[in-house]
Write a protein that holds these residues in place. Structure first.
Motif, short mmCIF file in Angstrom:
data_model
loop_
_atom_site.label_atom_id
_atom_site.label_comp_id
_atom_site.label_asym_id
_atom_site.label_seq_id
_atom_site.Cartn_x
_atom_site.Cartn_y
_atom_site.Cartn_z
N LEU A 264 0.73 -1.29 0.09
CA LEU A 264 0.01 -0.16 -0.06
C LEU A 264 0.97 1.31 -0.12
N ASP A 265 0.56 2.36 -0.60
CA ASP A 265 1.27 3.63 -0.69
C ASP A 265 1.24 3.96 0.83
N ALA A 266 0.38 3.80 1.51
CA ALA A 266 0.34 4.44 2.85
C ALA A 266 1.31 3.52 3.81
N TYR A 267 1.65 2.43 3.75
CA TYR A 267 2.25 1.60 4.37
C TYR A 267 3.06 0.92 3.52
N PRO A 268 4.31 1.70 2.87
CA PRO A 268 5.23 0.75 1.95
C PRO A 268 6.06 -0.30 2.70
N GLU A 269 6.11 -0.32 4.03
CA GLU A 269 6.93 -1.17 4.52
C GLU A 269 6.15 -2.61 4.84
N ARG A 270 4.88 -2.51 4.64
CA ARG A 270 4.28 -3.80 4.75
C ARG A 270 3.81 -4.50 3.58
N ARG A 271 3.94 -5.49 3.26
CA ARG A 271 3.49 -6.33 2.21
C ARG A 271 2.42 -7.40 2.37
N TYR A 272 1.68 -7.64 1.41
CA TYR A 272 0.40 -8.49 1.63
C TYR A 272 0.41 -9.79 0.54
N ARG A 273 0.47 -11.06 0.84
CA ARG A 273 0.28 -12.11 -0.17
C ARG A 273 -1.04 -12.08 -0.85
N ALA A 274 -0.97 -12.36 -1.78
CA ALA A 274 -2.40 -12.23 -2.59
C ALA A 274 -2.04 -13.12 -4.15
N ILE A 275 -3.23 -13.53 -4.59
CA ILE A 275 -3.09 -13.93 -5.92
C ILE A 275 -4.05 -13.33 -6.90
N VAL A 276 -3.61 -13.54 -8.34
CA VAL A 276 -4.52 -13.06 -9.38
C VAL A 276 -5.91 -13.67 -9.14
N ASP A 277 -6.90 -13.11 -9.01
CA ASP A 277 -8.29 -13.77 -9.01
C ASP A 277 -8.97 -13.68 -10.41
N LYS A 278 -8.76 -12.51 -11.19
CA LYS A 278 -9.59 -12.56 -12.39
C LYS A 278 -8.87 -11.63 -13.16
#
Length: 398
Positions: A264-278
């Motif tokens: 997130l631009d607001a919290y560049p130090e944190r990253r979140y695992r995700a996958i391409v859904d569509k």
């Protein structure tokens, strides 16, 4: 005689020019020259000392400390986008009226069926009571009509009344039954009208915005210029996804269920695992992009709708959990120097270099992790010259 006396007096006059010439003799003039030369030498010595201490400013290259993901080497594509709730609704009233109660504010969580607001309903309640009363009258008439019909049936069986009298009794009974059904439908319609004055949550979610307040008139489809449509807007936070536009030329690098890291631009130090859904099966002609929808595998309360985000598409399989979920603060590895007390970097403070001790971690490509010592955004000097020290004047290479 007078001429001789004048000549004698002229000899007694003081020759001021001669006096001044004698007073500034060779010794005094020499002293002035030596004093001037000494002053010049002192000034030159001071200038030489200052220049020897400061020297010419060193031209240096700088790098900025920033957060990155440990898997940055495995990133095949980066795209920008926004966090968007896939389940979102502007809750409006089906009836026209003035709001008399509003039970929730922005940020409050609601469950499906919870009452969010009520609008004035005195007229609807009166209509409901009238419909119920008319139903009661019709029900009493039905009771009498039923008894007459049953008695007529018995009398007809005993041949005590004519067929016409029996048919009249049955017709009256059928008519009253129809009236009762009509009154029941009227009661149901009045109940629905009363329910329409109650605004309920259609699903579990969070109130994002409050668009009306107590005392304001609401109406379906903005029936009046002075009326509101949506009372509140809610979103299901569990449905949050990142919608990122990928350039047409790069869309071949994206596939369904491909692993993604979201920052997130607001919290560049944190990253979140995700996958391409569509991958939306259409392109934007104006931007020459294709929209991808990225579903979070992990998320916290800091992820909010409409936040700016960056999606880093990775090569790993979706089940790969070896990477850490925390971003790392890194600088160019060439900025780190070794000192007697450990690792250090030269921090740029204005036009001055300052040697700062740091604790380093893992090396990530051409970068190195900084565990302790400097903060994000700090400018450090890359490949510092050997003679560089704290206080040295530097100028950044353009």
């Amino acid at each position: 005689m007078p001429d001789q006396r004048d000549a004698d007096l002229s000899k007694l006059r003081i020759n001021r020019e001669e006096t001044m010439s004698k007073s500034t003799g060779p010794g005094i003039r020499m002293a002035i020259v030596l004093y001037s030369i000494g002053a010049i030498m002192v000034v030159l010595a001071v200038l030489f000392l200052v220049r020897s201490l400061t020297g010419e400013p060193e031209t240096v290259e700088t790098s900025t400390a920033s957060y990155v993901s440990p898997s940055m080497n495995r990133t095949v594509l980066t795209a920008s986008g926004y966090v968007v709730a896939q389940r979102k609704a502007a809750i409006a009233s089906k009836a026209t009226g003035r709001i008399v109660a509003l039970y929730y504010r922005e940020g409050d969580k609601v469950r499906r069926g919870d009452i969010i607001a009520k609008i004035e309903s005195a007229d609807v309640e009166a209509a409901l009571e009238q419909a119920r009363a008319e139903l009661a009258v019709a029900a009493a008439s039905l009771f009498d009509a039923k008894r007459i019909f049953e008695r007529s049936d018995t009398l007809l069986f005993r041949s005590l009344i004519s067929q016409a009298e029996f048919d009249a009794a049955r017709s009256h009974f059928d008519g009253v039954q129809a009236t009762v059904r009509s009154r029941e439908a009227a009661v149901k319609a009045a109940g629905v009208a009363l329910e329409n004055t109650i605004i309920r949550a259609p699903f579990d979610g969070t109130i994002l915005s409050k668009n009306a307040d107590v005392g304001e008139v609401v109406a379906p489809f903005a029936a009046g210029a002075s009326s509101r449509v949506a009372v509140v807007t809610i979103a299901d936070m569990a449905s949050l996804q990142v919608e990122a536009d990928v350039n047409e030329s790069n869309i071949t690098n994206v596939s369904i269920r491909q692993p993604v890291e979201v920052t997130l631009d607001a919290y560049p130090e944190r990253r979140y695992r995700a996958i391409v859904d569509k991958i939306v099966p259409t392109a934007d002609r104006a931007k020459a992009t294709v929209m991808t929808k990225i579903r979070f595998l992990e998320r916290d309360d800091r992820v909010l709708p409409e936040m700016g985000a960056k999606a880093h598409f990775l090569r790993e399989a979706p089940g790969d959990t070896s990477a850490s979920t925390a971003s790392l603060l890194v600088v160019d590895a060439r900025a780190v120097v070794r000192t007697s007390s450990g690792s250090a970097v030269f921090v740029l403070e204005g036009t001055t270099a300052k040697l700062t001790s740091v604790r380093t971690g893992a090396k990530i490509g051409a970068m190195i992790e900084i565990v302790e010592g400097i903060a994000q955004g700090t400018k450090v000097i890359v490949n510092p010259p050997e003679k560089l020290s704290t206080g040295s004047q530097v100028q950044v290479q353009k």
